[in-house]
Design a protein around this motif. Structure first.
Motif, PDB file in Angstrom:
ATOM      1  N   GLY A 141      20.763  32.993  14.612  1.00 52.29           N
ATOM      2  CA  GLY A 141      20.725  32.933  16.074  1.00 52.29           C
ATOM      3  C   GLY A 141      20.112  31.639  16.551  1.00 52.29           C
ATOM      4  N   PRO A 142      19.901  31.574  17.864  1.00 52.37           N
ATOM      5  CA  PRO A 142      19.408  30.308  18.423  1.00 52.37           C
ATOM      6  C   PRO A 142      18.017  29.936  17.913  1.00 52.37           C
ATOM      7  CG  PRO A 142      19.552  32.021  20.117  1.00 52.37           C
ATOM      8  CD  PRO A 142      20.170  32.586  18.884  1.00 52.37           C
ATOM      9  N   LEU A 143      17.191  30.920  17.584  1.00 49.62           N
ATOM     10  CA  LEU A 143      15.862  30.618  17.048  1.00 49.62           C
ATOM     11  C   LEU A 143      15.934  30.587  15.528  1.00 49.62           C
ATOM     12  CD1 LEU A 143      12.788  30.232  17.643  1.00 49.62           C
ATOM     13  CD2 LEU A 143      12.573  32.697  17.348  1.00 49.62           C
ATOM     14  N   ARG A 144      15.681  29.418  14.944  1.00 54.65           N
ATOM     15  CA  ARG A 144      15.703  29.283  13.486  1.00 54.65           C
ATOM     16  C   ARG A 144      14.296  29.359  12.947  1.00 54.65           C
ATOM     17  NH1 ARG A 144      20.823  27.102  12.272  1.00 54.65           N
ATOM     18  NH2 ARG A 144      22.101  27.828  13.983  1.00 54.65           N
ATOM     19  N   PRO A 145      14.188  29.781  11.683  1.00 61.74           N
ATOM     20  CA  PRO A 145      12.847  29.731  11.091  1.00 61.74           C
ATOM     21  C   PRO A 145      12.347  28.298  11.027  1.00 61.74           C
ATOM     22  CG  PRO A 145      14.479  30.449   9.472  1.00 61.74           C
ATOM     23  CD  PRO A 145      15.203  30.223  10.749  1.00 61.74           C
ATOM     24  N   GLU A 146      11.053  28.154  11.030  1.00 61.90           N
ATOM     25  CA  GLU A 146      10.478  26.859  10.698  1.00 61.90           C
ATOM     26  C   GLU A 146      10.293  26.833   9.188  1.00 61.90           C
ATOM     27  OE1 GLU A 146       7.354  25.904  13.462  1.00 61.90           O
ATOM     28  OE2 GLU A 146       8.490  26.822  15.084  1.00 61.90           O
ATOM     29  N   ASN A 147       9.723  25.750   8.668  1.00 60.54           N
ATOM     30  CA  ASN A 147       9.811  25.569   7.228  1.00 60.54           C
ATOM     31  C   ASN A 147       8.490  25.060   6.657  1.00 60.54           C
ATOM     32  OD1 ASN A 147      10.733  25.257   4.640  1.00 60.54           O
ATOM     33  ND2 ASN A 147      12.286  23.714   5.128  1.00 60.54           N
ATOM     34  N   ASP A 148       7.776  25.963   5.955  1.00 58.92           N
ATOM     35  CA  ASP A 148       6.569  25.543   5.239  1.00 58.92           C
ATOM     36  C   ASP A 148       7.005  25.082   3.857  1.00 58.92           C
ATOM     37  OD1 ASP A 148       5.158  26.441   7.413  1.00 58.92           O
ATOM     38  OD2 ASP A 148       4.436  28.272   6.449  1.00 58.92           O
ATOM     39  N   GLN A 149       6.898  23.778   3.588  1.00 61.11           N
ATOM     40  CA  GLN A 149       7.348  23.255   2.303  1.00 61.11           C
ATOM     41  C   GLN A 149       6.157  22.976   1.396  1.00 61.11           C
ATOM     42  OE1 GLN A 149       9.988  20.075   3.884  1.00 61.11           O
ATOM     43  NE2 GLN A 149      11.597  21.195   2.820  1.00 61.11           N
ATOM     44  N   LEU A 150       6.352  23.283   0.114  1.00 61.23           N
ATOM     45  CA  LEU A 150       5.299  23.054  -0.876  1.00 61.23           C
ATOM     46  C   LEU A 150       5.664  21.839  -1.708  1.00 61.23           C
ATOM     47  CD1 LEU A 150       2.661  24.194  -2.181  1.00 61.23           C
ATOM     48  CD2 LEU A 150       4.146  25.348  -3.835  1.00 61.23           C
ATOM     49  N   ILE A 151       4.722  20.922  -1.838  1.00 59.90           N
ATOM     50  CA  ILE A 151       4.955  19.688  -2.574  1.00 59.90           C
ATOM     51  C   ILE A 151       3.911  19.559  -3.676  1.00 59.90           C
ATOM     52  CG2 ILE A 151       4.955  17.158  -2.370  1.00 59.90           C
ATOM     53  CD1 ILE A 151       5.910  17.647   0.584  1.00 59.90           C
ATOM     54  N   ASP A 152       4.395  19.266  -4.886  1.00 56.82           N
ATOM     55  CA  ASP A 152       3.504  19.031  -6.029  1.00 56.82           C
ATOM     56  C   ASP A 152       3.053  17.567  -5.961  1.00 56.82           C
ATOM     57  OD1 ASP A 152       2.396  18.469  -8.475  1.00 56.82           O
ATOM     58  OD2 ASP A 152       3.957  19.456  -9.654  1.00 56.82           O
ATOM     59  N   ILE A 153       1.757  17.350  -5.780  1.00 52.53           N
ATOM     60  CA  ILE A 153       1.253  15.968  -5.688  1.00 52.53           C
ATOM     61  C   ILE A 153       0.379  15.625  -6.899  1.00 52.53           C
ATOM     62  CG2 ILE A 153       1.354  15.768  -3.169  1.00 52.53           C
ATOM     63  CD1 ILE A 153      -1.726  16.330  -3.167  1.00 52.53           C
ATOM     64  N   SER A 154       0.509  16.423  -7.980  1.00 52.61           N
ATOM     65  CA  SER A 154      -0.395  16.208  -9.119  1.00 52.61           C
ATOM     66  C   SER A 154      -0.037  14.957  -9.917  1.00 52.61           C
ATOM     67  CB  SER A 154      -0.393  17.441 -10.031  1.00 52.61           C
ATOM     68  OG  SER A 154       0.919  17.663 -10.529  1.00 52.61           O
ATOM     69  N   GLY A 155       1.227  14.513  -9.825  1.00 49.85           N
ATOM     70  CA  GLY A 155       1.636  13.332 -10.588  1.00 49.85           C
ATOM     71  C   GLY A 155       1.704  12.089  -9.717  1.00 49.85           C
ATOM     72  N   GLU A 156       2.290  11.031 -10.267  1.00 48.63           N
ATOM     73  CA  GLU A 156       2.467   9.783  -9.518  1.00 48.63           C
ATOM     74  C   GLU A 156       3.393   9.991  -8.336  1.00 48.63           C
ATOM     75  OE1 GLU A 156       1.331   6.321  -9.763  1.00 48.63           O
ATOM     76  OE2 GLU A 156      -0.195   7.696 -10.542  1.00 48.63           O
ATOM     77  N   GLU A 157       4.422  10.848  -8.557  1.00 48.79           N
ATOM     78  CA  GLU A 157       5.445  11.052  -7.541  1.00 48.79           C
ATOM     79  C   GLU A 157       5.290  12.407  -6.871  1.00 48.79           C
ATOM     80  OE1 GLU A 157       9.935  11.010  -7.948  1.00 48.79           O
ATOM     81  OE2 GLU A 157       9.319   9.461  -9.395  1.00 48.79           O
ATOM     82  N   MET A 158       5.462  12.434  -5.550  1.00 52.34           N
ATOM     83  CA  MET A 158       5.484  13.718  -4.841  1.00 52.34           C
ATOM     84  C   MET A 158       6.787  14.441  -5.182  1.00 52.34           C
ATOM     85  SD  MET A 158       4.357  12.798  -0.936  1.00 52.34           S
ATOM     86  CE  MET A 158       5.214  11.254  -0.702  1.00 52.34           C
ATOM     87  N   TYR A 175       0.815  -1.217   0.000  1.00 53.93           N
ATOM     88  CA  TYR A 175       0.000   0.000   0.000  1.00 53.93           C
ATOM     89  C   TYR A 175       0.846   1.264   0.000  1.00 53.93           C
ATOM     90  CZ  TYR A 175       0.894  -1.174   4.889  1.00 53.93           C
ATOM     91  OH  TYR A 175       1.498  -1.538   6.053  1.00 53.93           O
ATOM     92  N   LEU A 176       2.161   1.139   0.360  1.00 58.25           N
ATOM     93  CA  LEU A 176       3.023   2.322   0.401  1.00 58.25           C
ATOM     94  C   LEU A 176       3.403   2.724  -1.025  1.00 58.25           C
ATOM     95  CD1 LEU A 176       5.445   1.813   3.401  1.00 58.25           C
ATOM     96  CD2 LEU A 176       3.966   3.784   2.991  1.00 58.25           C
ATOM     97  N   ARG A 177       3.185   3.984  -1.386  1.00 57.77           N
ATOM     98  CA  ARG A 177       3.511   4.452  -2.729  1.00 57.77           C
ATOM     99  C   ARG A 177       4.868   5.170  -2.769  1.00 57.77           C
ATOM    100  NH1 ARG A 177       0.144   1.379  -3.713  1.00 57.77           N
ATOM    101  NH2 ARG A 177      -1.758   1.639  -4.939  1.00 57.77           N
ATOM    102  N   GLN A 178       5.141   5.979  -1.745  1.00 58.45           N
ATOM    103  CA  GLN A 178       6.381   6.758  -1.735  1.00 58.45           C
ATOM    104  C   GLN A 178       6.585   7.344  -0.345  1.00 58.45           C
ATOM    105  OE1 GLN A 178       6.227  10.263  -4.217  1.00 58.45           O
ATOM    106  NE2 GLN A 178       8.337  10.831  -3.814  1.00 58.45           N
ATOM    107  N   LYS A 179       7.880   7.504   0.014  1.00 61.36           N
ATOM    108  CA  LYS A 179       8.195   8.302   1.196  1.00 61.36           C
ATOM    109  C   LYS A 179       9.105   9.441   0.752  1.00 61.36           C
ATOM    110  CE  LYS A 179       7.548   5.024   4.931  1.00 61.36           C
ATOM    111  NZ  LYS A 179       8.168   4.337   6.087  1.00 61.36           N
ATOM    112  N   LEU A 180       8.736  10.643   1.115  1.00 64.08           N
ATOM    113  CA  LEU A 180       9.500  11.823   0.714  1.00 64.08           C
ATOM    114  C   LEU A 180      10.073  12.492   1.968  1.00 64.08           C
ATOM    115  CD1 LEU A 180      10.120  13.851  -1.726  1.00 64.08           C
ATOM    116  CD2 LEU A 180       8.169  15.150  -0.847  1.00 64.08           C
ATOM    117  N   ASP A 181      11.390  12.762   1.951  1.00 68.73           N
ATOM    118  CA  ASP A 181      11.997  13.462   3.081  1.00 68.73           C
ATOM    119  C   ASP A 181      11.494  14.904   3.132  1.00 68.73           C
ATOM    120  OD1 ASP A 181      13.461  11.216   3.609  1.00 68.73           O
ATOM    121  OD2 ASP A 181      15.339  11.959   2.765  1.00 68.73           O
ATOM    122  N   VAL A 182      11.177  15.366   4.339  1.00 71.03           N
ATOM    123  CA  VAL A 182      10.878  16.784   4.533  1.00 71.03           C
ATOM    124  C   VAL A 182      11.787  17.312   5.645  1.00 71.03           C
ATOM    125  CG1 VAL A 182       8.516  16.624   3.655  1.00 71.03           C
ATOM    126  CG2 VAL A 182       8.942  16.282   6.094  1.00 71.03           C
TER     127      VAL A 182
END
Ligand code: RUQ
Ligand code: CA
Length: 428
Positions: free
Chosen positions: A379-396, A335-342
């Motif tokens: 500095g000690p506080l780093r930005p967090e990260n909103d990532q955009l992923i294209d899921i329109s195809g077979e692969e993320m 059932y697993l299709r893909q795992k993508l690192d974020v």
């Protein structure tokens, strides 16, 4: 924010004071804040757009304040907060979702923490603290138009996240503290906790029939949904479930395992039988795929695939729901299709139009709680990260990293003109 530009277009102050627009300082905004103007902060988690017939209608956005137990409404025609309600008798509004069908009559809101009730009546006044058995919390139905609390339902355990179905009858919430533990360790002792399912029609009927009490000064009808009640059913699922997400085809509630590497797939069409006591609670679980470490939240592409954040693995797992059900039935199918690192430690993820029947499988935004090497050191506080992923195809495909100030918890992706035919996102 714009999608796919990921540019910030506007900030809407809700629970906090904001100098730029005078929010919390001007008389008009102080009137909206009402009694709760005394709080200078909030802790927003879950923004959700109102719906009609299972599609976003673009009227309102609702959001919780966990710190001070409030729910706010933003008018989307003017992008301003217009109502704030403090929820009585409970502490820490966390999971919040909206009725999808026939329209958003109710805002459903979970109060996370069981609190002391003295003689099952007086709320949290310092008495009864030595007896955690007497603590409880409640599930809340708020009228979306008046923003008055319509009713509250006492539950066993605690309440974390929630979502509603596409029939209008059922809402499900995760409970990670079935132990009613008062320390972190104690909340992790049991191998299973549960998903509690609420029958909204039965709750309305009980209130109508006067089968309720009130607590303290509040006039809100309080009904009892603890085990044995006709208003609820409790479905055991593995250790400390967190996110609860309804698939856009209306078939399943998905409970995300958090301390279990699994998600539990609950078949919504089996729930009427469960409420008729024709089947056992676990008979409603039709799949339990193993996905990886720390499944927190799941989103959907409308093509039968689910995308689950793995907090510990720092990945998105894409998996096929029907294949996961076949595997649970003993078939040899992956059932697993893909795992993508974020990058890194994702909490919520959200695909375009995913909470509606119009899920279009175009974009997925994942809110990563750390960025480490992705941006310049600041500095000690780093930005967090909103990532955009294209899921329109077979692969993320990861297409954008967006630095964000702490802590962007959750998001929702709607069409710019929801009053026009849904063609998904993008300029029109
Ligand atoms: S839930 S911790 Cu959005 Cu993952 Cu508040
Ligand atoms: Ca637990």
């Amino acid at each position: 924010m714009g999608i796919p530009s990921m540019r910030e277009l506007m900030r809407i102050p809700v629970f906090n004071q904001e100098g730029a627009t005078g929010w919390g300082i001007t008389n008009e905004s102080r009137r909206v804040l009402g009694d709760s103007v005394k709080f200078l902060n909030g802790d927003t988690h879950h923004p959700h757009i109102s719906m009609t017939d299972g599609s976003y209608d673009g009227k309102y956005l609702f959001i919780n304040d966990k710190a001070n137990t409030r729910v706010a409404r933003i008018r989307l025609d003017i992008m301003k907060t217009d109502k704030i309600t403090t929820i009585p008798n409970v502490q820490a509004i966390h999971g919040l979702r909206l009725q999808k069908v026939p329209h958003t009559k109710y805002v459903f809101a979970n109060a996370e923490f069981p609190i002391p009730h003295h003689d099952d009546d007086i709320v949290n006044d310092g008495r009864g603290m030595e007896n955690p058995e007497g603590y409880y919390t409640m599930f809340n139905g708020i009228d979306a138009e008046s923003m008055e609390v319509a009713w509250q339902v006492i539950v066993d355990g605690n309440l974390d996240n929630t979502d509603a179905d596409y029939t209008g009858r059922f809402v499900a919430s995760t409970c990670y503290n079935s132990e009613k533990g008062m320390t972190l360790q104690d909340t992790m002792r049991a191998e299973r906790d549960w998903v509690v399912v609420f029958d909204v029609e039965a709750i309305e009927a009980a209130v109508e029939a006067g089968e309720f009490k009130t607590l303290g000064d509040s006039e809100v009808p309080v009904v009892d949904g603890r085990k044995g009640s006709k208003l609820t059913r409790y479905i055991p699922v593995p250790k400390n479930p967190h996110g609860l997400n309804t698939s856009p085809d209306g078939k399943y509630f998905i409970a995300n395992g958090k301390l279990s590497p699994t998600c539990s797939i609950i078949a919504i069409d089996k729930l009427p039988e469960l409420f008729d006591d024709a089947i056992e609670p676990r008979d409603t679980v039709v799949g339990e795929p193993e996905l990886g470490l720390g499944p927190l939240h799941t989103t959907f592409d409308g093509r039968g695939n689910a995308y689950t954040t793995l907090f510990i693995d720092s990945q998105i797992a894409k998996w096929n729901i029907e294949d996961a059900i076949s595997a649970y039935n003993g078939e040899e199918v992956n059932y697993l299709r893909q795992k993508l690192d974020v990058h890194y430690q994702p909490g919520h993820n959200h695909a375009s139009l995913t909470e509606t029947k119009d899920a279009d499988g175009k974009w997925l935004v994942v809110l990563s709680k750390f960025s480490k090497d992705r941006f310049l050191p600041v500095g000690p506080l780093r930005p967090e990260n909103d990532q955009l992923i294209d899921i329109s195809g077979e692969e993320m495909k990861l297409v954008h990293d967006g630095p964000a100030f702490a802590e962007p918890h959750d998001c929702i992706l709607g069409a710019r003109r929801p009053d026009q035919p849904q063609e998904g996102l993008g300029p029109r």
